[in-house]
Design a protein around this motif. Structure first.
Motif, PDB file in Angstrom:
ATOM      1  N   PRO A 229      19.854   3.249 -12.197  1.00  0.00           N
ATOM      2  CA  PRO A 229      18.502   1.986 -12.297  1.00  0.00           C
ATOM      3  C   PRO A 229      17.986   1.672 -11.794  1.00  0.00           C
ATOM      4  CG  PRO A 229      20.878   1.180 -13.460  1.00  0.00           C
ATOM      5  CD  PRO A 229      21.282   2.010 -12.724  1.00  0.00           C
ATOM      6  N   VAL A 230      18.026   1.861 -10.414  1.00  0.00           N
ATOM      7  CA  VAL A 230      17.278   1.305 -10.070  1.00  0.00           C
ATOM      8  C   VAL A 230      17.081   1.840  -8.480  1.00  0.00           C
ATOM      9  CG1 VAL A 230      18.441  -1.185 -10.230  1.00  0.00           C
ATOM     10  CG2 VAL A 230      19.483   0.562  -8.280  1.00  0.00           C
ATOM     11  N   ALA A 231      15.561   1.187  -7.462  1.00  0.00           N
ATOM     12  CA  ALA A 231      15.169   2.225  -6.631  1.00  0.00           C
ATOM     13  C   ALA A 231      15.885   2.500  -5.254  1.00  0.00           C
ATOM     14  CB  ALA A 231      13.915   2.138  -6.580  1.00  0.00           C
ATOM     15  N   ILE A 232      16.227   2.695  -4.851  1.00  0.00           N
ATOM     16  CA  ILE A 232      16.819   3.413  -3.736  1.00  0.00           C
ATOM     17  C   ILE A 232      16.601   4.060  -2.419  1.00  0.00           C
ATOM     18  CG2 ILE A 232      19.202   3.598  -2.561  1.00  0.00           C
ATOM     19  CD1 ILE A 232      20.414   3.367  -5.468  1.00  0.00           C
ATOM     20  N   LEU A 233      16.129   3.188  -1.679  1.00  0.00           N
ATOM     21  CA  LEU A 233      15.804   4.776  -0.561  1.00  0.00           C
ATOM     22  C   LEU A 233      15.808   4.319   0.892  1.00  0.00           C
ATOM     23  CD1 LEU A 233      13.310   3.122   1.242  1.00  0.00           C
ATOM     24  CD2 LEU A 233      12.137   3.169  -1.521  1.00  0.00           C
ATOM     25  N   THR A 234      16.203   4.784   1.888  1.00  0.00           N
ATOM     26  CA  THR A 234      16.914   4.457   3.155  1.00  0.00           C
ATOM     27  C   THR A 234      15.730   4.782   4.361  1.00  0.00           C
ATOM     28  OG1 THR A 234      17.611   6.997   4.057  1.00  0.00           O
ATOM     29  CG2 THR A 234      19.044   5.512   2.860  1.00  0.00           C
ATOM     30  N   SER A 235      15.976   4.417   5.572  1.00  0.00           N
ATOM     31  CA  SER A 235      14.627   4.631   6.199  1.00  0.00           C
ATOM     32  C   SER A 235      15.144   4.154   7.729  1.00  0.00           C
ATOM     33  CB  SER A 235      13.008   3.443   6.405  1.00  0.00           C
ATOM     34  OG  SER A 235      13.413   1.877   6.706  1.00  0.00           O
ATOM     35  N   ASP A 236      14.688   4.673   8.844  1.00  0.00           N
ATOM     36  CA  ASP A 236      15.439   4.139   9.761  1.00  0.00           C
ATOM     37  C   ASP A 236      14.921   2.840  10.608  1.00  0.00           C
ATOM     38  OD1 ASP A 236      12.884   4.773  10.983  1.00  0.00           O
ATOM     39  OD2 ASP A 236      13.042   6.490  11.553  1.00  0.00           O
ATOM     40  N   LEU A 237      14.371   2.592  11.696  1.00  0.00           N
ATOM     41  CA  LEU A 237      14.236   1.105  11.710  1.00  0.00           C
ATOM     42  C   LEU A 237      12.798   0.932  12.618  1.00  0.00           C
ATOM     43  CD1 LEU A 237      16.435  -0.490  14.542  1.00  0.00           C
ATOM     44  CD2 LEU A 237      15.815  -0.958  12.127  1.00  0.00           C
ATOM     45  N   GLU A 238      11.428   2.432  11.744  1.00  0.00           N
ATOM     46  CA  GLU A 238      10.598   2.551  12.259  1.00  0.00           C
ATOM     47  C   GLU A 238       9.872   2.579  11.384  1.00  0.00           C
ATOM     48  OE1 GLU A 238       9.316   2.549  14.715  1.00  0.00           O
ATOM     49  OE2 GLU A 238      11.418   1.543  16.476  1.00  0.00           O
ATOM     50  N   GLY A 239      10.574   2.305   9.640  1.00  0.00           N
ATOM     51  CA  GLY A 239      10.001   2.951   9.198  1.00  0.00           C
ATOM     52  C   GLY A 239      10.044   3.972   7.958  1.00  0.00           C
ATOM     53  N   ARG A 240      10.535   5.347   8.773  1.00  0.00           N
ATOM     54  CA  ARG A 240      10.055   6.179   8.323  1.00  0.00           C
ATOM     55  C   ARG A 240      11.435   6.904   7.508  1.00  0.00           C
ATOM     56  NH1 ARG A 240       9.383   7.476  14.260  1.00  0.00           N
ATOM     57  NH2 ARG A 240      11.945   7.748  14.643  1.00  0.00           N
ATOM     58  N   ILE A 241      10.780   7.149   6.045  1.00  0.00           N
ATOM     59  CA  ILE A 241      12.152   7.038   4.767  1.00  0.00           C
ATOM     60  C   ILE A 241      12.811   8.280   5.099  1.00  0.00           C
ATOM     61  CG2 ILE A 241      11.899   7.766   2.344  1.00  0.00           C
ATOM     62  CD1 ILE A 241       9.750   5.890   2.563  1.00  0.00           C
ATOM     63  N   LYS A 242      13.801   8.241   4.911  1.00  0.00           N
ATOM     64  CA  LYS A 242      15.089   9.148   4.633  1.00  0.00           C
ATOM     65  C   LYS A 242      15.140  10.631   3.647  1.00  0.00           C
ATOM     66  CE  LYS A 242      15.804   9.387   9.340  1.00  0.00           C
ATOM     67  NZ  LYS A 242      15.250  10.208  10.418  1.00  0.00           N
ATOM     68  N   ILE A 243      15.848   9.149   2.706  1.00  0.00           N
ATOM     69  CA  ILE A 243      16.370   9.767   1.575  1.00  0.00           C
ATOM     70  C   ILE A 243      15.732   8.780   0.272  1.00  0.00           C
ATOM     71  CG2 ILE A 243      18.251  10.997   2.192  1.00  0.00           C
ATOM     72  CD1 ILE A 243      20.101   9.217   0.896  1.00  0.00           C
ATOM     73  N   TYR A 244      15.571   9.630  -0.835  1.00  0.00           N
ATOM     74  CA  TYR A 244      15.016   8.418  -1.871  1.00  0.00           C
ATOM     75  C   TYR A 244      15.732   8.956  -3.207  1.00  0.00           C
ATOM     76  CZ  TYR A 244      11.395  12.021  -1.658  1.00  0.00           C
ATOM     77  OH  TYR A 244      10.730  12.775  -1.500  1.00  0.00           O
ATOM     78  N   ASN A 245      16.398   8.065  -4.636  1.00  0.00           N
ATOM     79  CA  ASN A 245      16.563   8.656  -5.663  1.00  0.00           C
ATOM     80  C   ASN A 245      14.678   8.939  -6.766  1.00  0.00           C
ATOM     81  OD1 ASN A 245      16.303   6.204  -6.531  1.00  0.00           O
ATOM     82  ND2 ASN A 245      17.514   6.087  -7.273  1.00  0.00           N
ATOM     83  N   GLN A 246      15.141   9.173  -8.458  1.00  0.00           N
ATOM     84  CA  GLN A 246      14.098   9.271  -8.847  1.00  0.00           C
ATOM     85  C   GLN A 246      13.501   7.774  -8.967  1.00  0.00           C
ATOM     86  OE1 GLN A 246      12.845  12.252  -9.777  1.00  0.00           O
ATOM     87  NE2 GLN A 246      11.178  11.491 -10.998  1.00  0.00           N
ATOM     88  N   LYS A 247      14.546   6.975  -8.978  1.00  0.00           N
ATOM     89  CA  LYS A 247      13.833   5.938  -9.276  1.00  0.00           C
ATOM     90  C   LYS A 247      12.780   4.946  -8.952  1.00  0.00           C
ATOM     91  CE  LYS A 247      13.923   2.501 -12.291  1.00  0.00           C
ATOM     92  NZ  LYS A 247      13.593   2.500 -14.212  1.00  0.00           N
ATOM     93  N   ALA A 248      12.971   5.177  -7.654  1.00  0.00           N
ATOM     94  CA  ALA A 248      12.376   5.240  -6.424  1.00  0.00           C
ATOM     95  C   ALA A 248      10.800   5.830  -6.584  1.00  0.00           C
ATOM     96  CB  ALA A 248      12.936   5.391  -5.222  1.00  0.00           C
ATOM     97  N   LEU A 249      10.216   7.607  -7.283  1.00  0.00           N
ATOM     98  CA  LEU A 249       9.713   8.188  -7.360  1.00  0.00           C
ATOM     99  C   LEU A 249       8.820   7.393  -8.500  1.00  0.00           C
ATOM    100  CD1 LEU A 249      10.335  11.658  -6.933  1.00  0.00           C
ATOM    101  CD2 LEU A 249       9.165  10.529  -5.065  1.00  0.00           C
ATOM    102  N   ASP A 250       9.385   6.894  -9.659  1.00  0.00           N
ATOM    103  CA  ASP A 250       8.524   6.441 -10.814  1.00  0.00           C
ATOM    104  C   ASP A 250       7.922   4.723 -10.293  1.00  0.00           C
ATOM    105  OD1 ASP A 250      10.294   8.686 -11.869  1.00  0.00           O
ATOM    106  OD2 ASP A 250      11.241   7.784 -12.766  1.00  0.00           O
ATOM    107  N   LEU A 251       8.644   4.236  -9.586  1.00  0.00           N
ATOM    108  CA  LEU A 251       8.295   2.883  -9.255  1.00  0.00           C
ATOM    109  C   LEU A 251       7.168   3.387  -8.722  1.00  0.00           C
ATOM    110  CD1 LEU A 251       9.678   0.936  -9.847  1.00  0.00           C
ATOM    111  CD2 LEU A 251      10.734   0.189  -7.307  1.00  0.00           C
ATOM    112  N   PHE A 252       7.336   4.216  -7.639  1.00  0.00           N
ATOM    113  CA  PHE A 252       6.464   4.161  -6.570  1.00  0.00           C
ATOM    114  C   PHE A 252       5.439   4.745  -6.940  1.00  0.00           C
ATOM    115  CE2 PHE A 252       8.592   3.112  -3.319  1.00  0.00           C
ATOM    116  CZ  PHE A 252       9.321   1.706  -3.760  1.00  0.00           C
ATOM    117  N   GLY A 253       5.188   5.958  -7.716  1.00  0.00           N
ATOM    118  CA  GLY A 253       3.649   6.758  -9.066  1.00  0.00           C
ATOM    119  C   GLY A 253       3.189   7.623  -7.850  1.00  0.00           C
TER     120      GLY A 253
END
Length: 642
Positions: A208-232
């Protein structure tokens, strides 16, 4: 295994064979299966057959030209596949050593495959080692094939003439069977890995929460559906986005990650629909293999602030599909008037997307943080519409809710109210609405208190309000109050070039929604969609796409009675079979007659005759041939003239 052990195993096998009633003069296996029973056997052992096939081919490539053949059996000794040099393989086929024949002791006596199945060990037999005389001409090397759990699931056999016997032959067969076993292990591992990944992905997306990962440069690696819903939708492909584009003060968070094991704070999110606050937990993950650091973000919208807001409308201009020049101009115009306080009147047929535009205008305006309230004036009984719009005080009438009720205008305060089907509003209510527009105040039923409101009104209708005014069904002064910023939405038939774009958009989104595969249609079927008049407009097209996805077929009958007949006649290949299976034609399934050039000529002549309603002179002129030539071809192809 030494020769003495071989001899003991062979002797015991022959003794068992004799007890089974096998004779040395027997030629064929006692058990042969075919047709559906054999097909079931192939189906049961499909993975074994497919995995073993390239290794059998490789084994044959080593011995090809030396009169060898390779057999594959299942755990019961049933032959599943046979390949080899033509001469010796023909001899084997004459002895009915073919797919479906059983090579176990009970059916054909002692042979390499029967001993492998019985002993679960590799073995090599030559000449009289075989029980039946028909096999004395051969030397056979066999090895078991085991599944990842060590269970025998088949046998591999390499057979040649007795004078070709060599210990290395058995070694090659053992190597091949080992390779098959390893590949089966890899496939099983991949299957389990895929299953595990699916389980993890399902759990990941169900959180039920948005989850995503990135490296130290901010490049996003993986994310879940809730993250897509949250950011539009703007961030539908989050992997192409940098965290700094979404999270404000990313630099400060990055610095905090270096000094803290975990960062917890309220942050501001920049998303398509609007900026909002989230509770963020950011944790570093260290990878010792490449000495890298990844950050896991857990984001949950701040409920304390969200409780003060109303439900955000879904649609934005980014979600409106269309490349038609006039339609694109309409979108630009809608954006231009979005921040204007004046009333907007959206005109268009049913299904054109009037509420889609109303929501998009709200989300594009400065009122985006305020509520969006929609009311269908045609769906509410006349006696209730006043209470719906303006609310009522406790005890205002019999059955009134305790404590009273606020109306839609009050709910929409500081935001936008959409009055859909405004042309259905009763005349007495039109008078009250006009007062709201003039004075920006409302009065609840049963109250004398005026409540000031700040509401942007977007009205919508599929009626011609000018005609309604002329017929006395709509107030002229209200019409001019509403028609300050008119916005006309064209019907789908006036923007046919957008039909393929909308079709692909709905196909992608609806197939994902229902968990089904996208269903491709032919170019001819798309032409039918483009030439249909779409009385239900975009909403009807969306419904048709949903029908195609769920039925996995093109609904030819849906269009055949409504489409322009001349257009339909120009699509000779559009029928239920062609629309559904045209992409799946193969040389095995297609009618060979349809591959000939004469078939095309026959179909073309028939089509031209239909267009000219059987007029031979006009059809011949259009075809560029003489009338007698046309008559000759009509007789040749037996074309019926309607």
């Amino acid at each position: 295994m030494n020769r003495n052990m071989y001899q003991a195993i062979i002797r015991e096998s022959k003794e068992r064979s004799a007890k089974y009633g096998i004779t040395e003069e027997q030629v064929y296996s006692r058990k042969m299966i075919e047709n559906s029973e054999l097909q079931n056997k192939f189906s049961e052992n499909r993975d074994l057959i497919l995995t073993a096939s390239p290794y059998m081919e490789h084994l044959m490539s080593i011995v090809r030209g030396n009169n060898f053949f390779v057999l594959l059996t299942d755990k019961d000794g049933c032959i599943l596949n046979a390949i080899g040099d033509e001469k010796i393989l023909s001899e084997a086929f004459e002895l009915k050593m073919i797919a479906g024949a059983y090579m176990n002791e009970e059916c054909i006596g002692t042979n390499a495959m029967s001993i492998v199945i019985k002993s679960k060990e590799p073995v090599q037999l030559s000449g009289k080692d075989h029980f039946i005389k028909a096999y004395h001409r051969w030397t056979c090397s066999g090895a078991p094939i085991k599944d990842p759990n060590g269970n025998v699931i088949g046998a591999l056999d390499l057979t040649g003439y007795s004078d070709s016997v060599h210990p290395h032959t058995l070694g090659m067969v053992i190597a091949a069977s080992n390779a098959i076993e390893e590949m089966l292990k890899v496939k099983e591992y991949n299957r389990l890995q895929n299953m595990t990944n699916k389980h993890i992905k399902t759990i990941f997306n169900a959180m039920p929460v948005a989850i995503l990962t990135s490296d130290l440069e901010g490049r996003i690696k993986i994310y879940n559906q809730k993250a897509l819903d949250l950011f539009g939708d703007k961030y539908k492909q989050l992997a192409a986005v940098n965290v700094s584009e979404i999270i404000e003060e990313w630099g400060n968070i990055k610095e905090a990650i270096h000094s803290e094991k975990q960062v917890n704070r309220i942050i501001n999110i920049r998303a398509l629909r609007n900026n909002f606050h989230c509770q963020m937990t950011a944790s570093p993950i260290y990878n010792p293999q490449d000495d890298s650091i990844e950050i896991v973000f857990v984001l949950k919208e701040d409920q304390s602030r969200k409780s003060q807001k109303h439900e955000q409308p879904y649609y934005t201009f980014d979600k409106i599909m269309g490349n038609d020049r006039d339609f694109v101009s309409t979108i630009k115009y809608a954006k231009k008037i979005a921040n204007n306080r004046s009333t907007i009147l959206i005109l268009g047929e049913s299904g054109c997307g009037k509420e889609v535009f109303a929501q998009s205008i709200h989300n594009y305006s400065k009122r985006v943080d305020g509520p969006f309230v929609a009311l269908n004036c045609g769906a509410i009984p006349n006696q209730l519409i006043e209470s719906e719009l303006f609310g009522y005080e406790e005890g205002a009438y019999t059955g009134a809710k305790k404590g009273g009720n606020i109306g839609k205008f009050e709910q929409a305060n500081n935001g936008t109210i959409m009055l859909d089907e405004i042309g259905e509003m009763p005349l007495d209510m039109q008078t009250r609405l006009l007062r709201v527009l003039q004075e920006n105040v409302i009065t609840k039923i049963g109250s004398r208190k005026s409540i000031p409101i700040d509401v942007r009104i977007i009205a919508a209708t599929n009626k011609d309000l000018k005609k309604e005014v002329e017929m006395g069904r709509f107030r002229k002064d209200l019409f001019y109050r509403l028609n300050v910023l008119p916005l006309y939405l064209p019907p789908l038939k006036d923007r046919r070039s957008d039909i393929p774009v909308l079709y692909q958009y709905f196909m992608m989104n609806l197939s994902a929604k229902y968990g089904k595969k996208e269903f491709p249609i032919s170019d001819e079927a798309m032409t039918v969609l483009e030439n249909y008049n779409w009385p239900g407009n975009v909403r009807e097209l969306e419904n048709v796409v949903e029908l195609i996805i769920n039925s996995e077929s093109f609904p030819t009958k849906y269009f055949i009675e409504n489409i322009n007949q001349e257009v339909w006649n120009q699509q000779p290949y559009i029928n239920e079979q062609a629309a559904n299976a045209r992409l799946e034609e193969t040389l095995e399934t297609v009618d060979k007659a349809k591959l000939e050039m004469t078939y095309i000529e026959k179909e073309h002549i028939a089509r031209v005759l239909r267009l000219y309603q059987g007029n031979i002179s006009q059809a011949a002129l259009a075809l560029g041939i003489q009338r007698n030539t046309l008559y000759s071809k009509i007789n040749k192809y037996q074309i019926e003239i309607e």
